[in-house]
Design an enzyme around this catalytic site. Structure first.
Site, short mmCIF file in Angstrom:
data_model
loop_
_atom_site.label_atom_id
_atom_site.label_comp_id
_atom_site.label_asym_id
_atom_site.label_seq_id
_atom_site.Cartn_x
_atom_site.Cartn_y
_atom_site.Cartn_z
N HIS A 114 0.94 -1.16 0.05
CA HIS A 114 0.06 0.03 0.16
C HIS A 114 0.91 1.13 0.05
O HIS A 114 0.50 2.27 0.56
CB HIS A 114 -0.87 -0.09 1.31
N ASN B 35 -10.30 -2.95 1.91
CA ASN B 35 -9.96 -3.01 0.54
C ASN B 35 -10.97 -2.63 -0.48
O ASN B 35 -12.21 -2.57 0.18
CB ASN B 35 -9.17 -4.36 0.05
N TYR C 234 0.35 -4.21 11.38
CA TYR C 234 0.25 -2.92 11.02
C TYR C 234 0.71 -1.81 11.99
O TYR C 234 1.45 -0.97 11.59
CB TYR C 234 -1.51 -2.49 10.78
#
Length: 488
Positions: free
Chosen positions: A54, A127, A337
């Site tokens: 990303h 997404n 993350y």
């Protein structure tokens, strides 16, 4: 209004920003020129590590407004009253390419929403597809390695991409999404967003529900063919960034309607699909969409680096009334993350303006973390940095954000039950059978275009077997198209 004065990092005025200090006209430069050294040294350090995935993204601010009462399912305050608005930041992205890649490529798109709620920041990191390629986080590094640039050739290789998919039959559903018409959105405004994972909502009575998020674009779905995408990427690598920026500047504010699917927690054990499998959807006929509210983007960032590149989204940023599910991929992301941002931006990245919670005074989390690079939180004479203490420091509430996960009689753990249709191909076939004749033809052509370039016959055969298992016609048409291209 007086002219602003250019200063050094220490605040001293700069006398000359056009000429370096030297020993006489044409002489060597002087080490004493602090402004020169500082300017070059800072320039060398302007870049930070890009996201591993990303990396290429665009973002905008806006708001979320509740339009329907969902208090029967969650006690989350920002969802607690019809008409309530919460400030948001949304980052779109491509997945596989680097920061310098093109926008109009065949790739899933990230759809990450930060809600600046009165109970803390809630990050919903999804997404533009409701499913993903894998169901276990242990495979994620290998999957991304297969999709990124090859270490020898320096470019994405069909051999690597399709070899991984050949050995990951659960990817067949997402491959069908990616290679279909929605694989290249015409813009970020013209695509849906999904939470993709299953999450848990808890109401004021402590009842638990499993939910899936669906952000439906109010601009309508628009996509590009492979040929259109290649042409646009060649003309303007920043096409989606340009479109988003200019739309908001014109006052054409993009919006999405949020719907959720809601499953009573007791249904999970006996549902025909594993409800926590990221490669599966819940058919709407089983759990219909229920409208929640409207997401609107109405303000562009002033500085893309400060606000988009440094924005950090973590799926473990929950608020009271919302929590995780036993989804293995989600459980892995809860760590990965946040850890990625600690690496990229530093342990104090939550003190940056775009990431700072608006629920606490000054935007600084009220906890006992201390020090580290770029720390701005104030510990000293009147504050202690340990807990418990006797100085009125912040204390725990004793109230969990969501109900404990209880599946098959166990709390906090999950062993998947034997779901009646829990295989890797059924839903991929269902998706194929929903497509029109033209959509099927484009899907087959897109798959064959990539698969026909693979050099190993066994990798081709394994992938063909996946499409045959999903649907006989699907497999037959892909096989014929691949053979024709390889024989030409």
């Amino acid at each position: 209004m007086s002219q602003r004065v250019l200063t050094t990092e220490s605040g001293a005025p700069v006398a000359d920003n056009q000429n370096s200090a030297s020993a006489g006209v044409g002489g060597p430069l002087l080490l004493q020129d602090q402004h020169l050294l500082e300017k070059l040294a800072r320039f060398n350090r302007e870049r930070i590590p890009e996201r591993v995935v990303h990396a290429r993204g665009s973002g905008a601010y806006g708001y979320f407004e509740v339009t329907d009462d969902v208090t029967a399912y969650t006690c989350a305050d920002f969802l607690g009253a019809v008409g309530k608005r919460t400030e948001t930041f949304l980052r779109f992205s491509t997945v596989a390419d680097s920061l310098g890649g093109a926008d109009a490529v065949r790739d899933p798109r990230g759809f990450a929403v930060k809600f600046y709620t009165e109970e803390g920041n809630y990050d919903l990191v999804g997404n533009n597809t409701p499913v993903f390629f894998i169901k276990d986080p242990l495979k994620f590094p290998d999957f991304i390695h297969s999709q990124k640039r090859d270490p020898f050739t320096g470019k994405q290789e069909p051999d690597n991409v399709w070899d991984f998919w050949a050995h990951a039959p659960e990817a067949t559903h997402q491959v069908t999404w990616l290679m279909g018409d929605r694989g290249i959105p015409a813009s970020y405004r013209h695509m849906n967003g999904y939470g993709s994972h299953t999450y848990q909502w808890t109401n004021a009575q402590g009842e638990a529900f499993f939910v899936k998020y669906h952000f439906k674009t109010n601009q309508g779905i628009r996509c590009l063919s492979a040929e259109q995408g290649a042409e646009l990427a060649g003309k303007d690598a920043n096409s989606h960034q340009t479109d988003l920026l200019q739309a908001i500047e014109r006052g054409v504010n993009p919006s999405w309607t949020l719907h959720v699917q809601i499953m009573p927690a007791a249904d999970a054990a006996n549902y025909r699909f594993n409800p926590f499998d990221l490669t599966k959807v819940w058919p709407h006929s089983d759990y219909p969409l229920q409208r929640v509210g409207r997401l609107v983007l109405d303000r562009n960032p002033d500085n893309v680096f400060a606000e988009v590149e440094q924005s950090a989204f973590s799926p473990n940023n929950f608020v009271p009334g919302i929590g995780p599910s036993p989804d293995k991929m989600l459980q892995g992301r809860l760590f990965a993350y946040a850890d990625a941002h600690r690496y990229r931006l530093g342990v104090n990245h939550t003190q940056l303006a775009v990431n700072a919670p608006k629920a606490v005074p000054g935007g600084t989390a009220d906890n006992y973390g201390r020090d580290g690079l770029m720390a701005t939180n104030a510990y000293g004479r009147d504050r202690r940095n340990y807990e418990p203490n006797s100085y009125d420091g912040p204390t725990e509430t004793g109230k969990p954000l969501s109900a404990p996960l209880a599946i098959n009689g166990h709390t906090g753990t999950h062993e998947a039950p034997a779901h009646t249709k829990d295989d890797d191909f059924y839903q991929a076939g269902e998706l194929y059978r929903l497509m029109s004749a033209d959509e099927k033809s484009r899907l087959v052509a897109n798959i064959a275009g990539g698969l026909s370039q693979v050099s190993r016959d066994d990798v081709v055969e394994k992938n063909l077997a996946h499409f045959h298992a999903a649907d006989a016609d699907y497999g037959k048409r892909v096989e014929e198209a691949v053979r024709a291209l390889r024989d030409s």
